[in-house]
Design a protein around this motif. Structure first.
Motif, PDB file in Angstrom:
ATOM      1  N   GLU A 228       0.903  -1.296  -0.012  1.00  0.00           N
ATOM      2  CA  GLU A 228       0.078  -0.133  -0.110  1.00  0.00           C
ATOM      3  C   GLU A 228       0.658   1.619   0.256  1.00  0.00           C
ATOM      4  N   GLU A 229       1.787   0.969   0.651  1.00  0.00           N
ATOM      5  CA  GLU A 229       2.778   2.314   0.332  1.00  0.00           C
ATOM      6  C   GLU A 229       3.354   2.725  -0.607  1.00  0.00           C
ATOM      7  N   ILE A 230       3.632   1.807  -1.653  1.00  0.00           N
ATOM      8  CA  ILE A 230       3.536   2.368  -3.108  1.00  0.00           C
ATOM      9  C   ILE A 230       2.680   3.814  -3.609  1.00  0.00           C
ATOM     10  N   GLU A 231       1.490   3.139  -3.285  1.00  0.00           N
ATOM     11  CA  GLU A 231       0.280   4.485  -3.495  1.00  0.00           C
ATOM     12  C   GLU A 231       0.490   6.024  -2.901  1.00  0.00           C
ATOM     13  N   SER A 232       1.010   6.055  -1.870  1.00  0.00           N
ATOM     14  CA  SER A 232       1.354   7.303  -1.368  1.00  0.00           C
ATOM     15  C   SER A 232       2.068   7.903  -1.455  1.00  0.00           C
ATOM     16  N   LEU A 233       3.143   6.913  -1.587  1.00  0.00           N
ATOM     17  CA  LEU A 233       4.643   7.359  -2.052  1.00  0.00           C
ATOM     18  C   LEU A 233       4.458   7.684  -3.814  1.00  0.00           C
ATOM     19  N   ALA A 234       3.899   7.150  -4.644  1.00  0.00           N
ATOM     20  CA  ALA A 234       3.512   7.851  -5.751  1.00  0.00           C
ATOM     21  C   ALA A 234       3.237   9.284  -5.951  1.00  0.00           C
ATOM     22  N   LYS A 235       2.388   9.535  -4.560  1.00  0.00           N
ATOM     23  CA  LYS A 235       1.650  11.159  -4.442  1.00  0.00           C
ATOM     24  C   LYS A 235       3.041  11.840  -3.631  1.00  0.00           C
ATOM     25  N   ASN A 236       3.192  11.292  -2.364  1.00  0.00           N
ATOM     26  CA  ASN A 236       3.994  12.376  -2.180  1.00  0.00           C
ATOM     27  C   ASN A 236       5.783  12.479  -2.410  1.00  0.00           C
ATOM     28  N   ILE A 237       6.168  11.631  -2.833  1.00  0.00           N
ATOM     29  CA  ILE A 237       7.271  12.267  -3.403  1.00  0.00           C
ATOM     30  C   ILE A 237       7.452  12.322  -4.855  1.00  0.00           C
ATOM     31  N   LYS A 238       7.784  13.791  -4.987  1.00  0.00           N
ATOM     32  CA  LYS A 238       7.896  14.678  -6.175  1.00  0.00           C
ATOM     33  C   LYS A 238       8.884  14.443  -7.151  1.00  0.00           C
ATOM     34  N   GLY A 239       8.198  13.652  -8.097  1.00  0.00           N
ATOM     35  CA  GLY A 239       8.879  13.496  -9.589  1.00  0.00           C
ATOM     36  C   GLY A 239       9.754  12.164  -9.808  1.00  0.00           C
ATOM     37  N   VAL A 240       9.413  11.091  -9.245  1.00  0.00           N
ATOM     38  CA  VAL A 240       9.370  10.254  -8.479  1.00  0.00           C
ATOM     39  C   VAL A 240       8.547   9.510 -10.444  1.00  0.00           C
ATOM     40  N   GLU A 241       9.813   8.566 -10.437  1.00  0.00           N
ATOM     41  CA  GLU A 241       9.098   8.056 -11.872  1.00  0.00           C
ATOM     42  C   GLU A 241       8.741   6.432 -12.080  1.00  0.00           C
ATOM     43  N   THR A 242       9.478   5.426 -10.471  1.00  0.00           N
ATOM     44  CA  THR A 242       9.463   4.172 -10.392  1.00  0.00           C
ATOM     45  C   THR A 242       9.101   3.772  -9.234  1.00  0.00           C
ATOM     46  N   ILE A 243       8.259   3.525  -8.179  1.00  0.00           N
ATOM     47  CA  ILE A 243       8.089   2.582  -7.372  1.00  0.00           C
ATOM     48  C   ILE A 243       8.292   0.856  -6.900  1.00  0.00           C
ATOM     49  N   ARG A 244       9.228   0.271  -6.436  1.00  0.00           N
ATOM     50  CA  ARG A 244       8.202  -1.557  -6.713  1.00  0.00           C
ATOM     51  C   ARG A 244       8.494  -1.870  -5.066  1.00  0.00           C
ATOM     52  N   PHE A 245       7.676  -2.567  -4.721  1.00  0.00           N
ATOM     53  CA  PHE A 245       8.208  -3.415  -3.942  1.00  0.00           C
ATOM     54  C   PHE A 245       8.072  -5.274  -3.832  1.00  0.00           C
ATOM     55  N   TRP A 246       9.230  -4.773  -3.432  1.00  0.00           N
ATOM     56  CA  TRP A 246       9.876  -6.881  -2.992  1.00  0.00           C
ATOM     57  C   TRP A 246       9.968  -6.982  -1.711  1.00  0.00           C
ATOM     58  N   MET A 247       9.224  -9.029  -1.505  1.00  0.00           N
ATOM     59  CA  MET A 247       9.509  -9.469   0.101  1.00  0.00           C
ATOM     60  C   MET A 247      10.083 -10.575  -0.677  1.00  0.00           C
ATOM     61  N   THR A 248      10.871 -11.477   0.344  1.00  0.00           N
ATOM     62  CA  THR A 248      11.739 -12.480   0.491  1.00  0.00           C
ATOM     63  C   THR A 248      10.694 -13.761   0.870  1.00  0.00           C
ATOM     64  N   PHE A 249      10.510 -15.316   0.235  1.00  0.00           N
ATOM     65  CA  PHE A 249       9.344 -15.574   0.881  1.00  0.00           C
ATOM     66  C   PHE A 249      10.700 -16.827   0.387  1.00  0.00           C
ATOM     67  N   SER A 250      10.499 -18.294   0.888  1.00  0.00           N
ATOM     68  CA  SER A 250      11.277 -19.034   1.255  1.00  0.00           C
ATOM     69  C   SER A 250      10.560 -20.350   0.688  1.00  0.00           C
ATOM     70  N   GLU A 251      10.981 -21.160   0.017  1.00  0.00           N
ATOM     71  CA  GLU A 251      10.212 -22.410  -0.818  1.00  0.00           C
ATOM     72  C   GLU A 251       9.181 -23.196  -0.386  1.00  0.00           C
ATOM     73  N   GLU A 252       9.928 -22.940   1.303  1.00  0.00           N
ATOM     74  CA  GLU A 252       8.673 -24.267   2.245  1.00  0.00           C
ATOM     75  C   GLU A 252       7.316 -23.538   1.951  1.00  0.00           C
ATOM     76  N   TYR A 253       7.311 -21.422   2.197  1.00  0.00           N
ATOM     77  CA  TYR A 253       6.403 -20.628   2.276  1.00  0.00           C
ATOM     78  C   TYR A 253       5.426 -21.290   0.491  1.00  0.00           C
ATOM     79  N   LEU A 254       6.026 -21.205  -0.147  1.00  0.00           N
ATOM     80  CA  LEU A 254       5.533 -20.401  -1.002  1.00  0.00           C
ATOM     81  C   LEU A 254       4.615 -22.314  -1.994  1.00  0.00           C
ATOM     82  N   THR A 255       5.434 -22.763  -1.237  1.00  0.00           N
ATOM     83  CA  THR A 255       4.614 -24.923  -1.506  1.00  0.00           C
ATOM     84  C   THR A 255       3.692 -24.468  -0.725  1.00  0.00           C
ATOM     85  N   HIS A 256       3.674 -24.242   0.370  1.00  0.00           N
ATOM     86  CA  HIS A 256       2.509 -24.477   1.271  1.00  0.00           C
ATOM     87  C   HIS A 256       0.766 -23.671   1.059  1.00  0.00           C
TER      88      HIS A 256
END
Ligand code: NDP
Length: 393
Positions: A228-256
Protein backbone atom coordinates in the motif's frame (compact mmCIF):
# COMPACT_ATOMS: atom_id res chain seq x y z
CA UNK A 1 -0.54 13.72 31.35
CA UNK A 2 -1.39 11.85 28.18
CA UNK A 3 -3.87 9.07 27.88
CA UNK A 4 -3.91 6.62 24.97
CA UNK A 5 -6.76 4.43 23.81
CA UNK A 6 -5.09 1.41 22.18
CA UNK A 7 -7.49 -0.72 20.12
CA UNK A 8 -6.26 -4.26 19.32
CA UNK A 9 -4.30 -6.43 21.76
CA UNK A 10 -2.76 -8.79 19.19
CA UNK A 11 0.86 -9.35 18.18
CA UNK A 12 1.74 -5.78 17.16
CA UNK A 13 -0.66 -4.08 19.61
CA UNK A 14 1.09 -5.83 22.51
CA UNK A 15 4.42 -4.36 21.39
CA UNK A 16 2.87 -0.88 21.24
CA UNK A 17 1.61 -1.29 24.82
CA UNK A 18 5.00 -2.50 26.11
CA UNK A 19 6.94 0.26 24.34
CA UNK A 20 4.52 2.90 25.68
CA UNK A 21 5.06 1.56 29.21
CA UNK A 22 8.80 2.25 28.77
CA UNK A 23 8.00 5.99 28.40
CA UNK A 24 5.72 6.84 31.34
CA UNK A 25 6.41 10.59 31.03
CA UNK A 26 4.78 10.60 27.59
CA UNK A 27 2.24 7.79 27.92
CA UNK A 28 1.02 8.21 31.47
CA UNK A 29 -2.21 6.19 31.07
CA UNK A 30 -3.29 3.47 28.62
CA UNK A 31 -6.74 2.06 28.03
CA UNK A 32 -6.51 -1.15 25.98
CA UNK A 33 -9.65 -2.41 24.23
CA UNK A 34 -9.88 -5.45 22.00
CA UNK A 35 -12.24 -8.20 20.88
CA UNK A 36 -10.85 -10.76 23.35
CA UNK A 37 -10.66 -9.39 26.89
CA UNK A 38 -8.17 -12.02 28.12
CA UNK A 39 -5.52 -10.61 25.75
CA UNK A 40 -6.06 -7.13 27.22
CA UNK A 41 -5.83 -8.57 30.74
CA UNK A 42 -2.40 -10.10 30.02
CA UNK A 43 -1.14 -6.61 29.16
CA UNK A 44 -2.89 -5.02 32.12
CA UNK A 45 -1.04 -7.43 34.44
CA UNK A 46 2.22 -5.76 33.38
CA UNK A 47 1.18 -2.46 35.00
CA UNK A 48 -2.25 -2.52 36.67
CA UNK A 49 -1.93 1.11 37.85
CA UNK A 50 -1.26 2.44 34.36
CA UNK A 51 -3.48 0.23 32.22
CA UNK A 52 -7.26 -0.14 32.20
CA UNK A 53 -9.02 -2.51 29.81
CA UNK A 54 -12.33 -3.33 28.17
CA UNK A 55 -13.85 -5.66 25.61
CA UNK A 56 -14.69 -3.87 22.35
CA UNK A 57 -16.23 -4.55 18.97
CA UNK A 58 -14.41 -1.92 16.92
CA UNK A 59 -16.56 -2.60 13.85
CA UNK A 60 -19.26 -0.49 15.48
CA UNK A 61 -18.61 3.27 15.33
CA UNK A 62 -21.12 4.06 18.11
CA UNK A 63 -19.47 1.57 20.49
CA UNK A 64 -16.01 3.02 19.78
CA UNK A 65 -17.41 6.56 20.19
CA UNK A 66 -18.94 5.68 23.58
CA UNK A 67 -15.61 4.25 24.75
CA UNK A 68 -13.72 7.36 23.60
CA UNK A 69 -16.21 9.58 25.49
CA UNK A 70 -15.85 7.41 28.59
CA UNK A 71 -12.02 7.30 28.52
CA UNK A 72 -11.24 10.79 27.08
CA UNK A 73 -7.91 9.80 25.47
CA UNK A 74 -5.58 12.29 23.75
CA UNK A 75 -5.02 9.81 20.91
CA UNK A 76 -6.51 6.58 19.57
CA UNK A 77 -3.96 4.04 18.30
CA UNK A 78 -5.63 1.52 16.00
CA UNK A 79 -3.78 -1.82 16.16
CA UNK A 80 -6.85 -3.91 15.28
CA UNK A 81 -7.32 -4.98 11.67
CA UNK A 82 -7.63 -2.86 8.51
CA UNK A 83 -11.38 -3.70 8.45
CA UNK A 84 -11.87 -1.46 11.49
CA UNK A 85 -10.05 1.65 10.19
CA UNK A 86 -13.12 3.52 8.98
CA UNK A 87 -15.38 2.77 11.96
CA UNK A 88 -12.62 3.93 14.33
CA UNK A 89 -11.82 7.03 12.25
CA UNK A 90 -15.50 8.02 12.23
CA UNK A 91 -15.66 7.64 16.01
CA UNK A 92 -12.50 9.77 16.43
CA UNK A 93 -13.94 12.48 14.21
CA UNK A 94 -17.22 12.54 16.11
CA UNK A 95 -15.47 12.58 19.50
CA UNK A 96 -12.78 15.10 18.45
CA UNK A 97 -9.64 13.02 19.02
CA UNK A 98 -6.54 12.29 16.92
CA UNK A 99 -6.11 8.90 15.22
CA UNK A 100 -3.15 6.68 14.20
CA UNK A 101 -2.93 3.36 12.33
CA UNK A 102 -0.43 1.04 10.62
CA UNK A 103 -2.44 -0.37 7.72
CA UNK A 104 -4.97 1.02 5.26
CA UNK A 105 -8.70 0.28 5.28
CA UNK A 106 -9.82 -2.97 3.69
CA UNK A 107 -13.40 -3.93 2.86
CA UNK A 108 -13.97 -7.49 4.10
CA UNK A 109 -15.20 -8.93 0.81
CA UNK A 110 -12.48 -7.70 -1.56
CA UNK A 111 -8.68 -7.32 -1.27
CA UNK A 112 -8.05 -3.72 -2.36
CA UNK A 113 -5.26 -2.23 -0.24
CA UNK A 114 -5.94 1.33 -1.33
CA UNK A 115 -6.08 4.63 0.55
CA UNK A 116 -9.12 6.13 -1.17
CA UNK A 117 -11.58 5.46 1.62
CA UNK A 118 -9.34 7.02 4.25
CA UNK A 119 -8.22 9.96 2.10
CA UNK A 120 -11.92 10.76 1.58
CA UNK A 121 -11.92 11.89 5.23
CA UNK A 122 -9.14 14.45 4.69
CA UNK A 123 -11.32 17.60 4.60
CA UNK A 124 -13.41 16.49 7.57
CA UNK A 125 -10.35 15.86 9.76
CA UNK A 126 -8.78 19.12 8.56
CA UNK A 127 -11.88 21.18 9.31
CA UNK A 128 -12.05 19.62 12.79
CA UNK A 129 -8.36 20.45 13.39
CA UNK A 130 -7.64 16.74 13.94
CA UNK A 131 -4.85 14.53 12.62
CA UNK A 132 -5.29 11.00 11.31
CA UNK A 133 -1.72 9.69 10.96
CA UNK A 134 -1.89 6.92 8.35
CA UNK A 135 0.63 4.08 8.12
CA UNK A 136 2.86 4.40 11.18
CA UNK A 137 4.22 0.82 11.13
CA UNK A 138 7.31 -0.41 9.29
CA UNK A 139 6.02 -0.93 5.78
CA UNK A 140 4.01 1.21 5.47
CA UNK A 141 5.67 3.49 7.99
CA UNK A 142 9.43 3.47 8.40
CA UNK A 143 9.95 2.74 4.69
CA UNK A 144 7.91 5.88 3.82
CA UNK A 145 9.95 7.93 6.28
CA UNK A 146 13.19 6.52 4.79
CA UNK A 147 12.03 7.89 1.41
CA UNK A 148 11.14 11.31 2.85
CA UNK A 149 14.49 11.45 4.66
CA UNK A 150 16.38 10.45 1.49
CA UNK A 151 14.58 13.22 -0.36
CA UNK A 152 15.47 15.73 2.37
CA UNK A 153 19.11 14.74 2.99
CA UNK A 154 20.49 12.78 0.03
CA UNK A 155 18.87 13.74 -3.28
CA UNK A 156 17.79 16.68 -5.43
CA UNK A 157 15.52 14.32 -7.38
CA UNK A 158 14.50 10.72 -6.71
CA UNK A 159 13.92 8.55 -9.78
CA UNK A 160 13.46 4.98 -8.51
CA UNK A 161 12.45 3.49 -5.16
CA UNK A 162 12.68 -0.27 -4.54
CA UNK A 163 11.33 -1.22 -1.13
CA UNK A 164 13.03 -4.46 -0.05
CA UNK A 165 11.50 -6.51 2.74
CA UNK A 166 13.50 -9.52 3.87
CA UNK A 167 12.68 -11.76 6.81
CA UNK A 168 15.56 -14.22 7.05
CA UNK A 169 14.27 -15.64 10.32
CA UNK A 170 13.10 -19.17 11.11
CA UNK A 171 10.21 -19.73 13.55
CA UNK A 172 10.39 -23.53 13.37
CA UNK A 173 6.82 -24.06 12.05
CA UNK A 174 6.25 -25.57 8.59
CA UNK A 175 3.85 -22.69 7.82
CA UNK A 176 2.91 -19.58 9.81
CA UNK A 177 2.44 -15.90 9.02
CA UNK A 178 4.31 -13.15 10.85
CA UNK A 179 1.31 -10.89 11.19
CA UNK A 180 -2.42 -11.47 11.07
CA UNK A 181 -2.78 -14.49 8.71
CA UNK A 182 -5.91 -13.19 7.03
CA UNK A 183 -4.41 -9.84 6.06
CA UNK A 184 -1.03 -11.36 5.23
CA UNK A 185 -2.43 -13.98 2.85
CA UNK A 186 -4.84 -11.51 1.21
CA UNK A 187 -1.89 -9.22 0.55
CA UNK A 188 0.39 -11.89 -0.94
CA UNK A 189 -2.18 -13.64 -3.13
CA UNK A 190 -3.51 -10.46 -4.80
CA UNK A 191 -2.20 -9.37 -8.20
CA UNK A 192 1.14 -7.56 -8.22
CA UNK A 193 1.28 -3.88 -9.13
CA UNK A 194 3.93 -1.18 -9.30
CA UNK A 195 4.19 2.48 -10.23
CA UNK A 196 5.99 3.36 -13.43
CA UNK A 197 6.11 6.76 -15.13
CA UNK A 198 2.73 7.95 -13.92
CA UNK A 199 0.82 4.70 -14.34
CA UNK A 200 0.19 1.38 -12.63
CA UNK A 201 1.66 -1.79 -14.16
CA UNK A 202 -0.09 -5.01 -13.10
CA UNK A 203 1.61 -8.41 -12.84
CA UNK A 204 0.42 -11.93 -12.01
CA UNK A 205 0.82 -12.73 -8.29
CA UNK A 206 4.51 -13.37 -7.38
CA UNK A 207 5.38 -13.80 -11.07
CA UNK A 208 8.54 -11.64 -10.96
CA UNK A 209 11.51 -12.19 -8.69
CA UNK A 210 15.06 -10.94 -8.29
CA UNK A 211 18.07 -11.78 -6.14
CA UNK A 212 19.16 -9.06 -3.71
CA UNK A 213 22.22 -9.09 -1.49
CA UNK A 214 20.90 -7.96 1.91
CA UNK A 215 23.35 -6.54 4.47
CA UNK A 216 23.97 -8.95 7.40
CA UNK A 217 21.55 -11.47 5.87
CA UNK A 218 23.04 -12.35 2.49
CA UNK A 219 21.58 -13.07 -0.93
CA UNK A 220 17.84 -13.80 -1.01
CA UNK A 221 15.19 -14.10 -3.71
CA UNK A 222 12.54 -11.38 -3.41
CA UNK A 223 9.20 -11.29 -5.22
CA UNK A 224 7.51 -8.26 -6.72
CA UNK A 225 4.15 -7.56 -5.09
CA UNK A 226 1.80 -4.68 -4.45
CA UNK A 227 2.09 -2.93 -1.12
CA UNK A 228 0.00 0.00 0.00
CA UNK A 229 2.80 2.52 0.59
CA UNK A 230 3.47 2.65 -3.17
CA UNK A 231 0.20 4.59 -3.57
CA UNK A 232 1.00 7.33 -1.06
CA UNK A 233 4.69 7.57 -2.03
CA UNK A 234 3.72 8.04 -5.70
CA UNK A 235 1.66 11.02 -4.54
CA UNK A 236 4.06 12.48 -2.00
CA UNK A 237 7.59 11.94 -3.38
CA UNK A 238 7.64 14.56 -6.12
CA UNK A 239 9.08 13.52 -9.46
CA UNK A 240 9.59 9.83 -8.61
CA UNK A 241 9.31 7.68 -11.74
CA UNK A 242 9.28 4.08 -10.50
CA UNK A 243 8.25 2.55 -7.14
CA UNK A 244 8.31 -1.21 -6.57
CA UNK A 245 7.95 -3.44 -3.52
CA UNK A 246 9.83 -6.74 -3.11
CA UNK A 247 9.42 -9.33 -0.36
CA UNK A 248 11.42 -12.50 0.30
CA UNK A 249 9.67 -15.84 0.90
CA UNK A 250 11.14 -19.25 1.56
CA UNK A 251 10.39 -22.06 -0.92
CA UNK A 252 8.60 -23.88 1.90
CA UNK A 253 6.28 -20.91 2.53
CA UNK A 254 5.45 -20.57 -1.17
CA UNK A 255 4.75 -24.29 -1.57
CA UNK A 256 2.34 -24.29 1.39
CA UNK A 257 0.64 -21.16 0.07
CA UNK A 258 0.22 -22.68 -3.39
CA UNK A 259 -1.41 -25.81 -1.93
CA UNK A 260 -3.71 -23.76 0.31
CA UNK A 261 -4.74 -21.67 -2.70
CA UNK A 262 -5.27 -24.73 -4.89
CA UNK A 263 -7.60 -26.35 -2.36
CA UNK A 264 -9.58 -23.13 -1.83
CA UNK A 265 -8.45 -22.34 1.72
CA UNK A 266 -7.41 -18.75 0.89
CA UNK A 267 -10.84 -17.78 -0.52
CA UNK A 268 -12.42 -14.70 1.08
CA UNK A 269 -15.98 -15.35 -0.09
CA UNK A 270 -18.55 -17.18 2.02
CA UNK A 271 -19.15 -20.93 1.69
CA UNK A 272 -21.71 -23.15 3.46
CA UNK A 273 -20.27 -25.64 5.96
CA UNK A 274 -22.66 -27.81 7.99
CA UNK A 275 -25.37 -25.24 7.28
CA UNK A 276 -23.20 -22.38 8.52
CA UNK A 277 -21.64 -19.53 6.49
CA UNK A 278 -17.87 -19.56 6.80
CA UNK A 279 -15.05 -17.74 5.01
CA UNK A 280 -12.27 -20.30 4.26
CA UNK A 281 -9.43 -17.81 4.95
CA UNK A 282 -10.96 -16.93 8.35
CA UNK A 283 -11.17 -20.61 9.21
CA UNK A 284 -7.54 -21.09 8.13
CA UNK A 285 -6.51 -18.23 10.45
CA UNK A 286 -8.03 -20.10 13.39
CA UNK A 287 -5.88 -23.21 12.80
CA UNK A 288 -2.58 -21.43 12.08
CA UNK A 289 -0.19 -20.36 14.88
CA UNK A 290 -0.95 -16.85 16.22
CA UNK A 291 1.78 -14.39 15.15
CA UNK A 292 2.14 -13.38 18.82
CA UNK A 293 3.11 -16.97 19.71
CA UNK A 294 6.08 -17.20 17.30
CA UNK A 295 8.64 -15.13 19.22
CA UNK A 296 10.15 -17.62 21.67
CA UNK A 297 11.78 -19.90 19.11
CA UNK A 298 12.30 -17.39 16.31
CA UNK A 299 15.95 -17.20 15.18
CA UNK A 300 17.50 -14.84 12.65
CA UNK A 301 17.05 -11.29 11.42
CA UNK A 302 14.89 -9.05 9.30
CA UNK A 303 16.40 -6.51 6.91
CA UNK A 304 13.94 -3.98 5.50
CA UNK A 305 14.93 -0.91 3.58
CA UNK A 306 14.70 1.29 0.50
CA UNK A 307 17.05 1.14 -2.44
CA UNK A 308 16.79 4.63 -3.89
CA UNK A 309 18.24 6.02 -7.11
CA UNK A 310 18.30 9.63 -8.19
CA UNK A 311 20.42 12.71 -8.69
CA UNK A 312 22.41 14.98 -6.39
CA UNK A 313 24.28 18.04 -7.73
CA UNK A 314 23.82 16.71 -11.25
CA UNK A 315 25.41 13.33 -10.44
CA UNK A 316 23.72 9.90 -10.40
CA UNK A 317 23.46 8.49 -6.90
CA UNK A 318 22.16 5.29 -5.26
CA UNK A 319 21.62 4.61 -1.56
CA UNK A 320 20.23 1.74 0.50
CA UNK A 321 18.72 2.91 3.76
CA UNK A 322 17.70 0.07 6.06
CA UNK A 323 17.15 -1.45 9.47
CA UNK A 324 18.25 -4.83 10.77
CA UNK A 325 16.18 -6.39 13.53
CA UNK A 326 17.00 -9.60 15.39
CA UNK A 327 14.05 -11.83 16.38
CA UNK A 328 15.65 -13.03 19.61
CA UNK A 329 16.63 -9.49 20.71
CA UNK A 330 12.97 -8.48 20.29
CA UNK A 331 11.85 -11.50 22.27
CA UNK A 332 14.23 -10.65 25.10
CA UNK A 333 12.95 -7.08 25.26
CA UNK A 334 9.19 -7.43 24.76
CA UNK A 335 8.52 -11.18 24.21
CA UNK A 336 7.64 -10.67 20.55
CA UNK A 337 9.12 -11.56 17.17
CA UNK A 338 10.74 -8.95 14.93
CA UNK A 339 7.80 -8.40 12.55
CA UNK A 340 5.50 -7.35 15.40
CA UNK A 341 8.34 -5.35 16.97
CA UNK A 342 9.12 -3.46 13.76
CA UNK A 343 5.40 -2.59 13.51
CA UNK A 344 4.80 -1.65 17.15
CA UNK A 345 7.84 0.54 17.73
CA UNK A 346 7.05 2.98 14.85
CA UNK A 347 3.43 3.18 16.04
CA UNK A 348 4.68 4.22 19.49
CA UNK A 349 7.07 6.76 17.93
CA UNK A 350 4.35 8.26 15.70
CA UNK A 351 2.10 8.54 18.76
CA UNK A 352 4.87 10.23 20.77
CA UNK A 353 5.52 12.82 18.04
CA UNK A 354 1.80 13.63 17.79
CA UNK A 355 1.34 13.89 21.56
CA UNK A 356 4.39 16.16 21.96
CA UNK A 357 3.14 18.37 19.12
CA UNK A 358 6.37 17.76 17.13
CA UNK A 359 4.13 16.55 14.33
CA UNK A 360 1.07 18.70 13.89
CA UNK A 361 -0.86 18.73 10.61
CA UNK A 362 -4.65 18.40 10.50
CA UNK A 363 -6.17 16.03 7.94
CA UNK A 364 -5.58 12.41 6.95
CA UNK A 365 -1.82 12.53 6.64
CA UNK A 366 0.47 9.75 5.41
CA UNK A 367 3.57 9.48 7.51
CA UNK A 368 5.99 10.69 4.81
CA UNK A 369 4.21 14.06 4.76
CA UNK A 370 5.68 14.96 8.16
CA UNK A 371 9.27 16.10 8.81
CA UNK A 372 11.18 12.78 8.81
CA UNK A 373 14.09 13.92 11.02
CA UNK A 374 12.52 13.58 14.50
CA UNK A 375 11.15 10.16 13.56
CA UNK A 376 14.55 9.00 12.25
CA UNK A 377 16.19 10.19 15.50
CA UNK A 378 13.58 8.32 17.53
CA UNK A 379 14.13 5.08 15.56
CA UNK A 380 17.76 5.11 16.68
CA UNK A 381 16.75 5.78 20.27
CA UNK A 382 13.87 3.33 20.71
CA UNK A 383 15.10 0.08 19.16
CA UNK A 384 15.16 0.33 15.36
CA UNK A 385 18.54 1.83 14.41
CA UNK A 386 19.08 2.46 10.71
CA UNK A 387 22.09 2.63 8.41
CA UNK A 388 22.78 4.05 4.96
CA UNK A 389 25.01 2.53 2.28
CA UNK A 390 25.98 5.05 -0.42
CA UNK A 391 26.91 3.48 -3.74
CA UNK A 392 27.90 6.68 -5.57
CA UNK A 393 27.24 6.91 -9.29
P1 NDP B 1 -3.34 -9.73 15.27
O1 NDP B 1 -4.39 -10.55 14.60
O2 NDP B 1 -2.32 -10.41 16.10
O3 NDP B 1 -4.02 -8.59 16.16
C1 NDP B 1 -5.19 -7.92 15.80
C2 NDP B 1 -5.97 -7.65 17.07
O4 NDP B 1 -7.14 -6.90 16.76
C3 NDP B 1 -6.45 -8.96 17.74
O5 NDP B 1 -6.19 -8.88 19.11
C4 NDP B 1 -7.94 -8.98 17.43
O6 NDP B 1 -8.73 -9.61 18.38
C5 NDP B 1 -8.26 -7.50 17.41
N1 NDP B 1 -9.49 -7.28 16.64
C6 NDP B 1 -9.83 -7.82 15.45
N2 NDP B 1 -11.05 -7.41 15.10
C7 NDP B 1 -11.50 -6.61 16.09
C8 NDP B 1 -12.70 -5.89 16.30
N3 NDP B 1 -13.71 -5.90 15.41
N4 NDP B 1 -12.81 -5.17 17.44
C9 NDP B 1 -11.81 -5.15 18.35
N5 NDP B 1 -10.65 -5.80 18.20
C10 NDP B 1 -10.50 -6.52 17.08
O7 NDP B 1 -2.65 -8.88 14.10
P2 NDP B 1 -1.27 -8.08 14.14
O8 NDP B 1 -1.04 -7.55 15.50
O9 NDP B 1 -0.27 -8.89 13.47
O10 NDP B 1 -1.65 -6.85 13.18
C11 NDP B 1 -2.31 -5.71 13.68
C12 NDP B 1 -2.37 -4.64 12.60
O11 NDP B 1 -1.05 -4.27 12.24
C13 NDP B 1 -3.05 -5.11 11.30
O12 NDP B 1 -3.84 -4.07 10.80
C14 NDP B 1 -1.90 -5.37 10.37
O13 NDP B 1 -2.26 -5.22 9.01
C15 NDP B 1 -0.94 -4.26 10.82
N6 NDP B 1 0.46 -4.52 10.45
C16 NDP B 1 1.18 -3.51 9.90
C17 NDP B 1 2.49 -3.70 9.54
C18 NDP B 1 3.30 -2.56 9.03
O14 NDP B 1 4.52 -2.69 8.94
N7 NDP B 1 2.73 -1.43 8.69
C19 NDP B 1 3.15 -4.99 9.69
C20 NDP B 1 2.35 -5.98 10.39
C21 NDP B 1 1.04 -5.74 10.73
P3 NDP B 1 -8.70 -11.21 18.63
O15 NDP B 1 -7.49 -11.38 19.51
O16 NDP B 1 -9.98 -11.51 19.28
O17 NDP B 1 -8.53 -11.85 17.28
Amino acid sequence: MNKILLIGAGAAGSVVAKKCLQLPDIFSRLHIASRTLSKCRKLQDLSPHTISISQLDADCTDTVYDLIKEQSPNLVINMALPYQDISIMKACLKAGVNYLDTANYEPKDEAKFCYKWQWDFHEKFKEAGLTALLGSGFDPGVTNVFCAYAQKEYFDTIETIDILDCNAGDHGHPFATNFNPEINIREITQRGKYWDNGKWIETDPLSQSRLFDFPEVGEKKAYLMYHEEIESLAKNIKGVETIRFWMTFSEEYLTHLKVLQNVGMTRIDTVKFNGQDIVPLQFLKEVLPEPSSLGENYQGKTCIGCLIKGKKDGQDKTIFIYNICDHQDCYKEVQSQAVSYTTGVPAMIGAKLLLEGTWNKPGTINIEEFDPTPFMDALNKYGLPWKVIEYGS
